[in-house]
Design a protein around this motif. Structure first.
Motif, mmCIF file in Angstrom:
data_model
loop_
_atom_site.group_PDB
_atom_site.id
_atom_site.type_symbol
_atom_site.label_atom_id
_atom_site.label_comp_id
_atom_site.label_asym_id
_atom_site.label_seq_id
_atom_site.Cartn_x
_atom_site.Cartn_y
_atom_site.Cartn_z
ATOM 1 N N LEU A 73 -9.806 -24.306 -51.789
ATOM 2 C CA LEU A 73 -9.650 -22.931 -52.252
ATOM 3 C C LEU A 73 -9.412 -21.994 -51.076
ATOM 4 O O LEU A 73 -8.559 -21.105 -51.141
ATOM 5 N N LEU A 74 -10.141 -22.188 -49.991
ATOM 6 C CA LEU A 74 -9.933 -21.364 -48.803
ATOM 7 C C LEU A 74 -8.510 -21.527 -48.271
ATOM 8 O O LEU A 74 -7.871 -20.543 -47.864
ATOM 9 N N THR A 75 -8.004 -22.746 -48.280
ATOM 10 C CA THR A 75 -6.638 -22.986 -47.813
ATOM 11 C C THR A 75 -5.624 -22.341 -48.749
ATOM 12 O O THR A 75 -4.640 -21.740 -48.298
ATOM 13 N N VAL A 76 -5.850 -22.419 -50.049
ATOM 14 C CA VAL A 76 -4.944 -21.790 -51.019
ATOM 15 C C VAL A 76 -4.937 -20.278 -50.828
ATOM 16 O O VAL A 76 -3.877 -19.647 -50.861
ATOM 17 N N ARG A 77 -6.097 -19.693 -50.594
ATOM 18 C CA ARG A 77 -6.150 -18.255 -50.347
ATOM 19 C C ARG A 77 -5.418 -17.885 -49.066
ATOM 20 O O ARG A 77 -4.762 -16.846 -48.989
ATOM 21 N N LEU A 78 -5.488 -18.743 -48.070
ATOM 22 C CA LEU A 78 -4.762 -18.529 -46.824
ATOM 23 C C LEU A 78 -3.249 -18.583 -47.062
ATOM 24 O O LEU A 78 -2.499 -17.754 -46.555
ATOM 25 N N LEU A 79 -2.817 -19.545 -47.860
ATOM 26 C CA LEU A 79 -1.389 -19.638 -48.212
ATOM 27 C C LEU A 79 -0.930 -18.391 -48.962
ATOM 28 O O LEU A 79 0.146 -17.852 -48.680
ATOM 29 N N ALA A 80 -1.744 -17.920 -49.895
ATOM 30 C CA ALA A 80 -1.389 -16.712 -50.654
ATOM 31 C C ALA A 80 -1.305 -15.503 -49.736
ATOM 32 O O ALA A 80 -0.415 -14.662 -49.879
ATOM 33 N N ARG A 81 -2.221 -15.413 -48.775
ATOM 34 C CA ARG A 81 -2.169 -14.308 -47.818
ATOM 35 C C ARG A 81 -0.889 -14.379 -46.987
ATOM 36 O O ARG A 81 -0.234 -13.371 -46.751
ATOM 37 N N ARG A 82 -0.521 -15.574 -46.559
ATOM 38 C CA ARG A 82 0.690 -15.729 -45.748
ATOM 39 C C ARG A 82 1.944 -15.399 -46.559
ATOM 40 O O ARG A 82 2.913 -14.857 -46.027
ATOM 41 N N LEU A 83 1.918 -15.693 -47.849
ATOM 42 C CA LEU A 83 3.050 -15.373 -48.725
ATOM 43 C C LEU A 83 3.071 -13.889 -49.096
ATOM 44 O O LEU A 83 3.997 -13.433 -49.756
ATOM 45 N N GLN A 84 2.044 -13.166 -48.707
ATOM 46 C CA GLN A 84 1.912 -11.737 -48.986
ATOM 47 C C GLN A 84 1.979 -11.450 -50.486
ATOM 48 O O GLN A 84 2.676 -10.553 -50.942
#
Length: 93
Positions: A73-84
């Motif tokens: 979940l932390l990694t998915v949230r990081l991906l979402a942040r990077r995708l803005q």
């Protein structure tokens, strides 16, 4: 055929923490990428929709421990942040 997608370069701007933490996020992001590519033929995060990541969290990790699901979940949230994006993911352990 183009160069393979470089997940490390993609996440470089948002990766923080210790070396081990950054390596875990990269490893997990590559696993997420491979699973989404196998299921939907979407090779890069720019082609993903929220439903792809939600599917990964709900179905691919359904038999994993709470700790494993939390770290993904932390990694998915990081991906979402990077995708803005404004995507919100919650994990019901």
């Amino acid at each position: 055929m183009g160069k393979p997608f470089d997940m490390e370069l993609f996440l470089a701007g948002v990766l923080t923490g210790s070396h081990a933490t950054r390596q875990r996020h990269l490893r997990q992001a590559k696993i997420i990428q491979a699973e989404i590519a196998a299921r939907w033929q979407r090779e890069t995060p720019r082609a993903w929709q929220r439903k792809h990541l939600a599917w990964f969290l709900e179905h691919h990790l359904s038999q994993r421990s709470e700790a494993t699901r939390y770290y993904y979940l932390l990694t998915v949230r990081l991906l979402a942040r990077r995708l803005q994006t404004s995507w919100v993911f919650n994990l019901y352990l």
